[in-house]
Design a protein around this motif. Structure first.
Motif, PDB file in Angstrom:
ATOM      1  N   ILE A 463       0.801  -1.238   0.000  1.00 28.77           N
ATOM      2  CA  ILE A 463       0.000   0.000   0.000  1.00 28.77           C
ATOM      3  C   ILE A 463       0.836   1.291   0.000  1.00 28.77           C
ATOM      4  O   ILE A 463       0.450   2.257  -0.680  1.00 28.77           O
ATOM      5  N   PRO A 464       1.979   1.383   0.717  1.00 29.14           N
ATOM      6  CA  PRO A 464       2.722   2.654   0.655  1.00 29.14           C
ATOM      7  C   PRO A 464       3.068   3.086  -0.768  1.00 29.14           C
ATOM      8  O   PRO A 464       2.865   4.252  -1.140  1.00 29.14           O
ATOM      9  N   ALA A 465       3.587   2.144  -1.591  1.00 30.35           N
ATOM     10  CA  ALA A 465       3.929   2.494  -2.971  1.00 30.35           C
ATOM     11  C   ALA A 465       2.672   2.811  -3.776  1.00 30.35           C
ATOM     12  O   ALA A 465       2.670   3.730  -4.607  1.00 30.35           O
ATOM     13  N   LEU A 466       1.599   2.036  -3.531  1.00 26.31           N
ATOM     14  CA  LEU A 466       0.354   2.293  -4.256  1.00 26.31           C
ATOM     15  C   LEU A 466      -0.215   3.657  -3.887  1.00 26.31           C
ATOM     16  O   LEU A 466      -0.687   4.408  -4.762  1.00 26.31           O
ATOM     17  N   ARG A 467      -0.163   4.001  -2.608  1.00 23.38           N
ATOM     18  CA  ARG A 467      -0.682   5.306  -2.169  1.00 23.38           C
ATOM     19  C   ARG A 467       0.090   6.451  -2.862  1.00 23.38           C
ATOM     20  O   ARG A 467      -0.488   7.438  -3.301  1.00 23.38           O
ATOM     21  N   GLN A 468       1.423   6.257  -2.957  1.00 24.12           N
ATOM     22  CA  GLN A 468       2.235   7.279  -3.617  1.00 24.12           C
ATOM     23  C   GLN A 468       1.851   7.428  -5.086  1.00 24.12           C
ATOM     24  O   GLN A 468       1.746   8.549  -5.606  1.00 24.12           O
ATOM     25  N   GLN A 469       1.600   6.286  -5.761  1.00 24.15           N
ATOM     26  CA  GLN A 469       1.221   6.340  -7.170  1.00 24.15           C
ATOM     27  C   GLN A 469      -0.143   7.019  -7.349  1.00 24.15           C
ATOM     28  O   GLN A 469      -0.345   7.782  -8.294  1.00 24.15           O
ATOM     29  N   LEU A 470      -1.085   6.735  -6.432  1.00 28.27           N
ATOM     30  CA  LEU A 470      -2.405   7.357  -6.523  1.00 28.27           C
ATOM     31  C   LEU A 470      -2.302   8.870  -6.319  1.00 28.27           C
ATOM     32  O   LEU A 470      -3.016   9.657  -6.962  1.00 28.27           O
ATOM     33  N   GLU A 472       0.319  10.675  -7.120  1.00 28.55           N
ATOM     34  CA  GLU A 472       0.922  11.215  -8.341  1.00 28.55           C
ATOM     35  C   GLU A 472      -0.083  11.294  -9.483  1.00 28.55           C
ATOM     36  O   GLU A 472       0.089  12.108 -10.408  1.00 28.55           O
ATOM     37  N   LEU A 473      -1.134  10.444  -9.429  1.00 31.66           N
ATOM     38  CA  LEU A 473      -2.179  10.477 -10.466  1.00 31.66           C
ATOM     39  C   LEU A 473      -3.244  11.529 -10.150  1.00 31.66           C
ATOM     40  O   LEU A 473      -4.255  11.616 -10.862  1.00 31.66           O
ATOM     41  N   ASP A 474      -3.025  12.324  -9.085  1.00 32.47           N
ATOM     42  CA  ASP A 474      -3.951  13.390  -8.690  1.00 32.47           C
ATOM     43  C   ASP A 474      -5.354  12.872  -8.383  1.00 32.47           C
ATOM     44  O   ASP A 474      -6.360  13.521  -8.697  1.00 32.47           O
ATOM     45  N   ILE A 475      -5.426  11.704  -7.777  1.00 32.50           N
ATOM     46  CA  ILE A 475      -6.717  11.147  -7.381  1.00 32.50           C
ATOM     47  C   ILE A 475      -7.117  11.774  -6.046  1.00 32.50           C
ATOM     48  O   ILE A 475      -6.312  11.797  -5.101  1.00 32.50           O
ATOM     49  N   PRO A 476      -8.340  12.281  -5.922  1.00 35.21           N
ATOM     50  CA  PRO A 476      -8.785  12.920  -4.678  1.00 35.21           C
ATOM     51  C   PRO A 476      -8.652  11.984  -3.478  1.00 35.21           C
ATOM     52  O   PRO A 476      -8.747  10.764  -3.602  1.00 35.21           O
ATOM     53  N   THR A 477      -8.478  12.606  -2.314  1.00 35.40           N
ATOM     54  CA  THR A 477      -8.245  11.830  -1.099  1.00 35.40           C
ATOM     55  C   THR A 477      -9.377  10.844  -0.813  1.00 35.40           C
ATOM     56  O   THR A 477      -9.125   9.675  -0.491  1.00 35.40           O
ATOM     57  N   ALA A 478     -10.620  11.274  -0.921  1.00 36.81           N
ATOM     58  CA  ALA A 478     -11.755  10.383  -0.632  1.00 36.81           C
ATOM     59  C   ALA A 478     -11.775   9.201  -1.588  1.00 36.81           C
ATOM     60  O   ALA A 478     -11.966   8.038  -1.179  1.00 36.81           O
ATOM     61  N   ARG A 480      -9.231   8.086  -3.274  1.00 32.02           N
ATOM     62  CA  ARG A 480      -8.032   7.295  -3.026  1.00 32.02           C
ATOM     63  C   ARG A 480      -8.259   6.329  -1.862  1.00 32.02           C
ATOM     64  O   ARG A 480      -7.873   5.148  -1.931  1.00 32.02           O
ATOM     65  N   ASP A 481      -8.896   6.773  -0.801  1.00 36.47           N
ATOM     66  CA  ASP A 481      -9.173   5.897   0.336  1.00 36.47           C
ATOM     67  C   ASP A 481     -10.113   4.754  -0.052  1.00 36.47           C
ATOM     68  O   ASP A 481      -9.960   3.620   0.427  1.00 36.47           O
ATOM     69  N   GLN A 482     -11.095   5.071  -0.906  1.00 33.28           N
ATOM     70  CA  GLN A 482     -12.009   4.024  -1.375  1.00 33.28           C
ATOM     71  C   GLN A 482     -11.256   2.965  -2.191  1.00 33.28           C
ATOM     72  O   GLN A 482     -11.493   1.754  -2.042  1.00 33.28           O
ATOM     73  N   ILE A 483     -10.351   3.425  -3.047  1.00 31.27           N
ATOM     74  CA  ILE A 483      -9.568   2.494  -3.873  1.00 31.27           C
ATOM     75  C   ILE A 483      -8.689   1.607  -2.999  1.00 31.27           C
ATOM     76  O   ILE A 483      -8.588   0.383  -3.219  1.00 31.27           O
ATOM     77  N   LEU A 484      -8.071   2.192  -1.981  1.00 34.31           N
ATOM     78  CA  LEU A 484      -7.208   1.400  -1.087  1.00 34.31           C
ATOM     79  C   LEU A 484      -8.022   0.388  -0.285  1.00 34.31           C
ATOM     80  O   LEU A 484      -7.573  -0.750  -0.057  1.00 34.31           O
ATOM     81  N   GLN A 520      -5.163   1.283 -13.508  1.00 31.88           N
ATOM     82  CA  GLN A 520      -5.208  -0.179 -13.620  1.00 31.88           C
ATOM     83  C   GLN A 520      -3.809  -0.770 -13.518  1.00 31.88           C
ATOM     84  O   GLN A 520      -3.592  -1.797 -12.860  1.00 31.88           O
ATOM     85  N   GLN A 521      -2.835  -0.113 -14.150  1.00 34.37           N
ATOM     86  CA  GLN A 521      -1.459  -0.594 -14.075  1.00 34.37           C
ATOM     87  C   GLN A 521      -0.926  -0.523 -12.648  1.00 34.37           C
ATOM     88  O   GLN A 521      -0.237  -1.445 -12.181  1.00 34.37           O
ATOM     89  N   ALA A 522      -1.247   0.552 -11.953  1.00 40.09           N
ATOM     90  CA  ALA A 522      -0.785   0.699 -10.569  1.00 40.09           C
ATOM     91  C   ALA A 522      -1.399  -0.369  -9.668  1.00 40.09           C
ATOM     92  O   ALA A 522      -0.711  -0.953  -8.815  1.00 40.09           O
ATOM     93  N   LEU A 523      -2.684  -0.636  -9.851  1.00 41.35           N
ATOM     94  CA  LEU A 523      -3.358  -1.654  -9.034  1.00 41.35           C
ATOM     95  C   LEU A 523      -2.827  -3.050  -9.348  1.00 41.35           C
ATOM     96  O   LEU A 523      -2.646  -3.874  -8.443  1.00 41.35           O
TER      97      LEU A 523
END
Length: 570
Positions: A463-470, A472-478, A480-484, A520-523
């Motif tokens: 998750i740390p690397a995934l969170r960083q990638q999200l 960088e993709l400018d995904i909103p915090t809310a 981003r939390d749903q995706i994680l 999709q690539q990040a996930l």
């Protein structure tokens, strides 16, 4: 011509327990015949594992559901286990060379049928036949070795056989990986079966010319009821062990295993009655009166429970966990195979005459030590472990494997008379297959249970690397939390799934909201990292289980005679 001991064994006044032991005149072609027997045996044992690395290709080519892939593997095991004891007795009755030729011919035909299979059902049926014909052959090979070589040479021969036994299972992974990767004639997975056809066509005439006929003069009739009971007991045990995990271990699987034990008890009672009345039993129960044979069979069973489970989780670890190609996974087995052959080749001729049963003890403990080193490396390096780092633990465990296997075969069979060689070798091979089935089932339950329970470790690592990638993709915090949160659920559901090829609903994007390609690539990358971490951790935990069984094997060796001699039963 019947040898003296066979003639005396059938005459009034010469009961079996007191017959004279006169060895047959050694066949001058016995060493050439041994080469043919080893080729046939290697081919049989190779097919136990060769299919494992080809399963993804088979699934894609035949559009087969995952349940059918399990049956491609287990169908061979079921057929093999069902015919082993019966195959040994058939050889005693009708001639070991005759049954070997029948089995070899049908095995070649079944291999061709596997290679041209148009669909999953055809392939499964052909695999069952292939396994059954292998079950006819293996007892003949062991029995022919037993009766063709004098006692002075038998230890060397069984040592060579132990090397073949030790290397064939691992060689299946190597050969399978090479053939699938090579994609000969654009046939993809089919050459792993078709390769048996030319080998069989050469082995059949060689067997006819070089192998001498032998049979037991005292086994003069079939035991159809005993045969049906033995096959029933084996099938009722192996079938639920094979299917149980995928089905969630319903109550009926335990009922079948209980029924297997009941039928086994009925079988023993029936065989005792047959011995007292008709004679010519399928299984010579008197063999179990010798401590060497009984203790050896128990130790042999435990050993194959440990190794059967190990080969299962090791294959899963390399391919499903680390994501290695079939070729890389297969070639990684080379150090184990080479070391196993070396251990088997030196144990009987060099170590056993000097150290006796301590060779078996050392073999089990060295194997366990190799697993211990592997455990440390898998836990320490995780998904970053390399093939080079695996060489040392695989070499150590393989050498210990070879040290154990060859003397164990010699110990169990060398004290058996030529009359009962087929029955004893059939029981030996059946115990091996049942042990592997138990090992696969028990290790599979432990492995997948641990994988389910420890899936959070993988997500925590990824998750740390995934969170960083999200970010960088400018995904909103809310969002981003749903995706994680969904990512955690996806990893957990994949770890808990009985079908690893199915995609859980938690891994799918919301309806009408497909993931953008960068997301999709990040996930996908994070999912692979989490899976590799979980598989590495679970593999290391499962090795503790295998080490514990091997320590029990080493303890059991202490119940065996101190010296392994052909006539020792004390």
């Amino acid at each position: 011509m019947r040898k003296t001991s066979d003639i005396l064994d059938t005459q009034p006044g010469f009961p079996r327990s007191t017959h004279l032991s006169v060895e047959p005149t050694p066949d001058r072609r016995r060493w050439l015949a041994l080469v043919v027997l080893l080729v046939a045996g290697f081919m049989d044992l190779l097919d136990v594992t060769i299919v494992n690395v080809a399963l993804p290709t088979i699934q894609r080519d035949l559009d087969a559901p995952y349940a059918d892939l399990e049956w491609v593997v287990s169908g061979y095991l079921l057929g093999f286990a069902a015919l082993l004891i019966t195959g040994g007795r058939l050889g005693d009755l009708f001639g070991r060379k005759t049954i070997l030729l029948v089995g070899l011919t049908l095995f070649t035909v079944a291999s061709l049928a596997c290679g041209i299979a148009p669909g999953p059902a055809w392939l499964i049926a052909a695999r069952v036949v292939q396994g059954a014909t292998a079950g006819l052959m293996i007892p003949q090979i062991l029995a022919i070795m037993q009766v063709s070589f004098p006692i002075a040479e038998r230890g060397k021969v069984l040592g060579i056989w132990g090397g073949v036994l030790g290397s064939a299972s691992v060689a299946g992974l190597i050969v399978g990986g090479i053939l699938v990767q090579a994609n000969l004639f654009d046939w993809e997975w089919r050459p792993i079966f078709l390769v048996n056809v030319p080998v069989g066509l050469l082995a059949i005439p060689a067997t006819m010319v070089l192998v001498r006929q032998s049979r037991s003069a005292t086994a003069d009739r079939l035991d159809p009821i005993g045969t049906a009971l033995a096959i029933g007991a084996v099938l009722l045990l192996v079938y639920p062990l094979t299917e149980g995990r995928a089905l969630g271990w319903p109550v009926w699987t335990f009922g079948l295993m209980a029924a297997s034990a009941l039928i086994l008890a009925v079988f023993v009672v029936f065989e005792r009655r047959r011995i007292a009345t008709v004679g010519s039993p399928l299984v010579v129960l008197d063999l179990f009166l010798a401590r060497t044979f009984t203790a050896g069979m128990v130790v042999w069973l435990l050993f194959w429970i440990a190794l059967g489970g190990y080969f299962l989780v090791w294959t899963l670890y390399l391919q499903a966990g680390l994501g290695w190609t079939p070729l890389r996974a297969g070639l990684s087995a080379s150090p184990f195979a080479v070391a196993a052959a070396a251990g088997a080749g030196t144990s009987v001729q060099i170590f056993v005459p000097r150290y006796g049963r301590m060779v078996l003890f050392a073999g089990a403990m060295i194997n366990a030590a190799g697993f211990g080193m592997y455990l440390y490396l898998a836990a320490h390096y995780g998904s970053g472990i390399t093939s080079v780092q695996m060489i040392a633990p695989l070499t150590i465990s393989g050498f210990g494997f070879g040290l154990f296997v060859a003397p164990a075969v010699d110990l169990i069979l060398s004290g058996v008379s030529a009359h009962d060689a087929g029955s004893a070798s059939g029981q030996l091979s059946t115990i091996q297959q049942v042990g592997m089935a138990l090992g696969v089932a028990l290790a599979g339950v432990f492995f997948f249970t641990q994988l389910d329970q420890t899936s959070d470790h993988g997500t925590t690592a990824a998750i740390p690397a995934l969170r960083q990638q999200l970010t960088e993709l400018d995904i909103p915090t809310a969002t981003r939390d749903q995706i994680l949160t969904q990512f955690r659920a996806c990893v957990h559901d994949r770890s808990a799934a009985t079908d690893p090829t199915a995609v859980p609903a938690s891994c799918q994007p919301p309806p009408g909201q497909p993931f953008a390609e960068p997301l999709q690539q990040a996930l996908t990358q994070a999912g692979l990292q989490a899976n590799a971490h979980n598989m590495s951790r679970t593999f290391a935990q499962t090795l503790w289980w295998a080490i514990g069984v091997l320590i029990a094997v080493a303890a059991g060796v202490c119940a065996l005679p101190k010296r392994l001699s052909a006539d020792s039963d004390s």
